[in-house]
Scaffold this active site. Structure first.
Site, PDB file in Angstrom:
ATOM      1  N   GLU A 402       0.854  -1.219   0.000  1.00  0.00           N
ATOM      2  CA  GLU A 402       0.000   0.000   0.000  1.00  0.00           C
ATOM      3  C   GLU A 402       0.880   1.256   0.000  1.00  0.00           C
ATOM      4  OE1 GLU A 402      -3.449  -0.028  -0.004  1.00  0.00           O
ATOM      5  OE2 GLU A 402      -3.803  -2.149   0.391  1.00  0.00           O
TER       6      GLU A 402
HETATM    7  C1  LIG Z   1       3.132  -9.854  -0.058  1.00  0.00           C
HETATM    8  C2  LIG Z   1       2.930  -8.742  -1.033  1.00  0.00           C
HETATM    9  C3  LIG Z   1       1.668  -8.483  -1.527  1.00  0.00           C
HETATM   10  C4  LIG Z   1       1.473  -7.460  -2.467  1.00  0.00           C
HETATM   11  N1  LIG Z   1       0.235  -7.281  -3.022  1.00  0.00           N
HETATM   12  C5  LIG Z   1       0.112  -6.449  -4.096  1.00  0.00           C
HETATM   13  C6  LIG Z   1      -1.112  -6.399  -4.852  1.00  0.00           C
HETATM   14  O1  LIG Z   1      -2.098  -7.075  -4.534  1.00  0.00           O
HETATM   15  N2  LIG Z   1      -1.156  -5.620  -5.954  1.00  0.00           N
HETATM   16  C7  LIG Z   1      -0.099  -4.848  -6.349  1.00  0.00           C
HETATM   17  O2  LIG Z   1      -0.210  -4.151  -7.348  1.00  0.00           O
HETATM   18  N3  LIG Z   1       1.070  -4.856  -5.655  1.00  0.00           N
HETATM   19  C8  LIG Z   1       1.197  -5.639  -4.552  1.00  0.00           C
HETATM   20  N4  LIG Z   1       2.389  -5.688  -3.857  1.00  0.00           N
HETATM   21  C9  LIG Z   1       3.504  -4.860  -4.288  1.00  0.00           C
HETATM   22  C10 LIG Z   1       3.838  -3.746  -3.316  1.00  0.00           C
HETATM   23  O3  LIG Z   1       2.871  -2.753  -3.336  1.00  0.00           O
HETATM   24  C11 LIG Z   1       5.249  -3.261  -3.692  1.00  0.00           C
HETATM   25  O4  LIG Z   1       6.149  -4.280  -3.281  1.00  0.00           O
HETATM   26  C12 LIG Z   1       5.605  -1.946  -3.039  1.00  0.00           C
HETATM   27  O5  LIG Z   1       4.838  -0.911  -3.594  1.00  0.00           O
HETATM   28  C13 LIG Z   1       7.096  -1.604  -3.214  1.00  0.00           C
HETATM   29  O6  LIG Z   1       7.528  -1.782  -4.512  1.00  0.00           O
HETATM   30  P1  LIG Z   1       8.857  -2.645  -4.815  1.00  0.00           P
HETATM   31  O7  LIG Z   1       8.705  -3.920  -4.096  1.00  0.00           O
HETATM   32  O8  LIG Z   1       9.066  -2.682  -6.258  1.00  0.00           O
HETATM   33  O9  LIG Z   1      10.004  -1.822  -4.101  1.00  0.00           O
HETATM   34  P2  LIG Z   1      10.794  -0.559  -4.709  1.00  0.00           P
HETATM   35  O10 LIG Z   1       9.826   0.406  -5.269  1.00  0.00           O
HETATM   36  O11 LIG Z   1      11.891  -1.049  -5.572  1.00  0.00           O
HETATM   37  O12 LIG Z   1      11.409   0.063  -3.380  1.00  0.00           O
HETATM   38  C14 LIG Z   1      12.579  -0.428  -2.758  1.00  0.00           C
HETATM   39  C15 LIG Z   1      12.980   0.552  -1.653  1.00  0.00           C
HETATM   40  O13 LIG Z   1      13.280   1.847  -2.243  1.00  0.00           O
HETATM   41  C16 LIG Z   1      12.459   2.842  -1.660  1.00  0.00           C
HETATM   42  N5  LIG Z   1      12.096   3.796  -2.710  1.00  0.00           N
HETATM   43  C17 LIG Z   1      11.585   3.544  -3.919  1.00  0.00           C
HETATM   44  N6  LIG Z   1      11.360   4.680  -4.599  1.00  0.00           N
HETATM   45  C18 LIG Z   1      11.732   5.687  -3.794  1.00  0.00           C
HETATM   46  C19 LIG Z   1      11.726   7.108  -3.904  1.00  0.00           C
HETATM   47  N7  LIG Z   1      11.245   7.740  -4.976  1.00  0.00           N
HETATM   48  N8  LIG Z   1      12.193   7.828  -2.875  1.00  0.00           N
HETATM   49  C20 LIG Z   1      12.633   7.226  -1.755  1.00  0.00           C
HETATM   50  N9  LIG Z   1      12.648   5.894  -1.578  1.00  0.00           N
HETATM   51  C21 LIG Z   1      12.199   5.125  -2.579  1.00  0.00           C
HETATM   52  C22 LIG Z   1      11.253   2.103  -1.096  1.00  0.00           C
HETATM   53  O14 LIG Z   1      10.642   2.821  -0.050  1.00  0.00           O
HETATM   54  C23 LIG Z   1      11.888   0.793  -0.641  1.00  0.00           C
HETATM   55  O15 LIG Z   1      12.432   0.965   0.625  1.00  0.00           O
HETATM   56  C24 LIG Z   1       2.577  -6.676  -2.873  1.00  0.00           C
HETATM   57  C25 LIG Z   1       3.851  -6.918  -2.350  1.00  0.00           C
HETATM   58  C26 LIG Z   1       4.041  -7.948  -1.463  1.00  0.00           C
HETATM   59  C27 LIG Z   1       5.437  -8.223  -0.982  1.00  0.00           C
END
Ligand SMILES: Cc1cc2nc3c(=O)[nH]c(=O)nc-3n(C[C@H](O)[C@H](O)[C@H](O)COP(=O)(O)OP(=O)(O)OC[C@H]3O[C@@H](n4cnc5c(N)ncnc54)[C@H](O)[C@@H]3O)c2cc1C
Length: 592
Positions: A402
């Site tokens: 979220e």
């Molecule tokens: C169990 C699980 C269920 C999920 N369910 C859903 C779902 O139903 N539908 C869906 O669409 N998604 C879902 N997700 C995805 C989830 O919303 C994303 O994992 C989350 O938004 C983070 O994206 P990422 O994993 O690509 O991390 P990244 O975006 O790569 O982030 C990695 C790190 O970098 C930081 N970061 C990234 N960009 C910035 C920035 N601009 N400035 C500062 N810091 C930054 C983040 O805070 C984090 O600490 C789920 C994930 C999991 C693990």
């Protein structure tokens, strides 16, 4: 409800009156009834199967969701016209809170009733709603929300999945991979985001049975192991043009607006999880003896319990205050108009700052609670034989999905500044006034007749401090402030603490008069603890911010302001915590 609601973010520049806030003590009979039904359902139908669910028995999740559907628990947010109950957000959050002790199951529930259902409710055409909504609201069909991709998580709009109109104009052909999709393995309807003509971010309603939709393997996860998380692969997936949701190129509105409610709902869910985990911790502390004494009797353990009670009380006060504020705004929208849901979402979007605050604060309270529950269990907390281990693993995801807590923190000041630029929040004027107050000596005398005078002054002072720092940051960096993330995070932390302390204060002020002497004592104790720790955290954030943006005389002046505006006389803090701990050990649960 005739309470007057503040507009979004206005809590930072306006005073609220206690009688204006919604608190859990205001729950109606109907709301309490739904809470009871939900708890009974969870205790009888889901909790007995938790271990099997966590071993990957998703069929039991589906079975539980169908039962939830029969009980009406999936239709709370749905419009009456399509078989929904169309109840208020308070009820919706209460149900999410009561579902939460079911761990992984509650993730399936929150996803289905939140981000999976709301795009259709808000943006669906009458034909799309007629085709799908009743099935979704009854649980005949289950839903999923497909935004994230392997290459785009936080940067959701960077999605690469494509949607191309077929030559005969009858279908969009979707290609790409969606990552980490909750309910992925068993959903019947997927809300999928893809780029039309490579640049127009757009939402589609995709049935599981559509040609070209492939469900990937289950992720092997750290926690919420009973929640299905898979890739959804779109391999020339044929989606009828009638299944385009909303407008071409306007998918971002759908994606982000449903996340506001999602974040509030996540707050309610982690509150419920925290109450459950804490109760387990207290019970264990009463049973476990060391040095011939139940460990609950040690001050070191008692303080943990008191702090957990305080964190959860603050979370609860914030969640239901905000739900009440949103409900009040929603009540002002005339029903029946074609643009009803457009106004409805705008009303919710107005509170996106508070929704992000709740997501961050409440998920971090849960993190502390489960950590302390493991600690209370000692070595046994580290073994899978006790539930503390599962609470600890299941909690971690709440700070990631979220919107990660970093992204939510960054959104808070960004959205506040945007409101100010749009003229919706008098930030500049108030910041100037606040800065002037730095130069005037303080003669702050507390009103001895008001039992909450110290907390009221603290809240007012923290708002002044926020305005000073926000004003100084804007002055220093101008439009470049958006790139000063460390500063933005400090400002967010301050804004979060203000909302937490103020929501707790207003609730205590509102209800203490009618409470028994014993309850009143507990309310005052919990407020003292929240105000003390909140002021400490606010001081750290403000100091951090001051050092990031200023130097020389201005820095010295702001730092003296930090000392002055975060001062809080917490006399009686130790007896307050001991009172909370003793009452909690006696009742073995959340006290309020
Ligand atoms: C169990 C699980 C269920 C999920 N369910 C859903 C779902 O139903 N539908 C869906 O669409 N998604 C879902 N997700 C995805 C989830 O919303 C994303 O994992 C989350 O938004 C983070 O994206 P990422 O994993 O690509 O991390 P990244 O975006 O790569 O982030 C990695 C790190 O970098 C930081 N970061 C990234 N960009 C910035 C920035 N601009 N400035 C500062 N810091 C930054 C983040 O805070 C984090 O600490 C789920 C994930 C999991 C693990």
């Amino acid at each position: 409800m005739d309470r007057q609601a503040l507009q979004g973010s206005e809590y930072l520049v306006k005073q609220s009156l206690a009688e204006e806030v919604f608190t859990p003590e205001d729950f109606s009979d109907e709301q309490r009834q739904i809470a009871e039904t939900t708890t009974e359902f969870i205790e009888n139908e889901v909790v007995p199967h938790l271990e099997e669910i966590d071993s990957g028995r998703f069929d039991l999740v589906v079975q539980g969701m169908k039962k939830a559907g029969e009980l009406g628990l999936l239709m709370i947010d749905g419009p009456e016209e399509y078989g929904g109950l169309e109840l208020d957000k308070v009820t919706s959050m209460l149900a999410a809170e009561k579902i939460a002790p079911s761990g992984s199951f509650s993730v399936a529930y929150a996803c289905h009733t939140g981000i999976a259902t709301l795009p259709l409710v808000y943006y669906g055409t009458p034909a799309q709603k007629a085709q799908y909504l009743e099935k979704i609201l009854t649980g005949e069909w289950l839903g999923a929300y497909c935004l994230t991709e392997p290459g785009s998580g936080s940067d959701a709009l960077g999605a690469r999945a494509s949607a191309t109109l077929s030559e005969d104009g009858k279908y969009y052909i979707l290609n790409g991979t969606k990552q980490f999709i909750t309910n992925g393995s068993f959903a019947d309807l997927y809300t999928v985001f893809a780029q039309v003509d490579k640049t127009k971010f757009t939402a589609f309603l995709v049935e599981r049975s559509f040609e070209g939709l492939v469900v990937g393997n289950e992720e092997k996860k750290l926690g919420i192991k009973g929640s299905s998380t898979t890739q959804i692969i779109l391999d020339n997936c044929k989606v009828p043009v009638a299944n385009l949701l909303g407008e071409i190129g306007k998918g971002h509105k759908i994606a982000f607006n449903v996340l506001n409610v999602g974040r509030l709902k996540l707050g309610a869910a982690v509150l419920g999880a925290g109450k459950g985990a804490m109760a387990v911790g207290i019970k264990y502390a009463n049973e476990r003896k060391q040095f011939n004494t139940p460990i609950a009797q040690f001050g070191a353990i008692g303080e943990k319990v008191a702090d957990m009670q305080a964190g959860l009380f603050a979370s609860e006060s914030m969640i239901y205050r905000l739900s009440g504020m949103i409900d009040n705004q929603l009540l002002t929208i005339p029903k029946g108009g074609a643009d009803y849901y457009e106004h409805y979402q705008k009303a919710i979007e107005d509170y996106s700052v508070e929704c992000a605050i709740i997501k961050v604060f409440c998920s971090e309270v849960l993190a502390t609670v489960v950590d302390e529950v493991v600690q209370i269990h000692g070595g046994y907390g580290f073994t899978a034989e006790y539930p503390a281990e599962r609470f600890y693993r299941d909690e971690r995801i709440n700070r990631i999905f979220e919107g990660t807590n970093e992204i939510n923190r960054l959104l808070i000041p960004a959205m506040i500044l945007r409101k100010s630029l749009k003229g919706e929040l008098p930030l500049q004027k108030e910041a100037m006034k606040a800065f002037e107050s730095l130069m005037t000596p303080s003669f702050e005398e507390l009103d001895a007749s008001d039992p909450y005078a110290a907390e009221k002054l603290l809240v007012q002072n923290l708002k002044t401090l926020f305005l000073i720092l926000a004003g100084a940051a804007v002055q220093k960096h101008g439009e470049q402030l958006q790139h000063e993330q460390e500063m933005l995070l400090a400002a967010a932390d301050l804004a979060i603490e203000i909302f937490a302390i103020e929501s707790s204060l207003l609730r205590v002020e509102k209800i203490a008069g009618q409470a028994s002497a014993e309850k009143r004592g507990l309310l005052q104790a919990v407020l003292k603890s929240i105000a003390f720790h909140g002021a400490e955290r606010a001081a750290t954030a403000a100091k951090r911010g001051a050092f990031y943006i200023e130097e020389g005389d201005t820095l010295t002046m702001i730092l003296s302001g930090v000392r002055r505006f975060t001062r809080y006389d917490a006399a009686g803090l130790l007896p307050a915590k001991r009172l909370l701990a003793a009452a909690a050990n006696e009742s073995e649960k959340y006290l309020f």
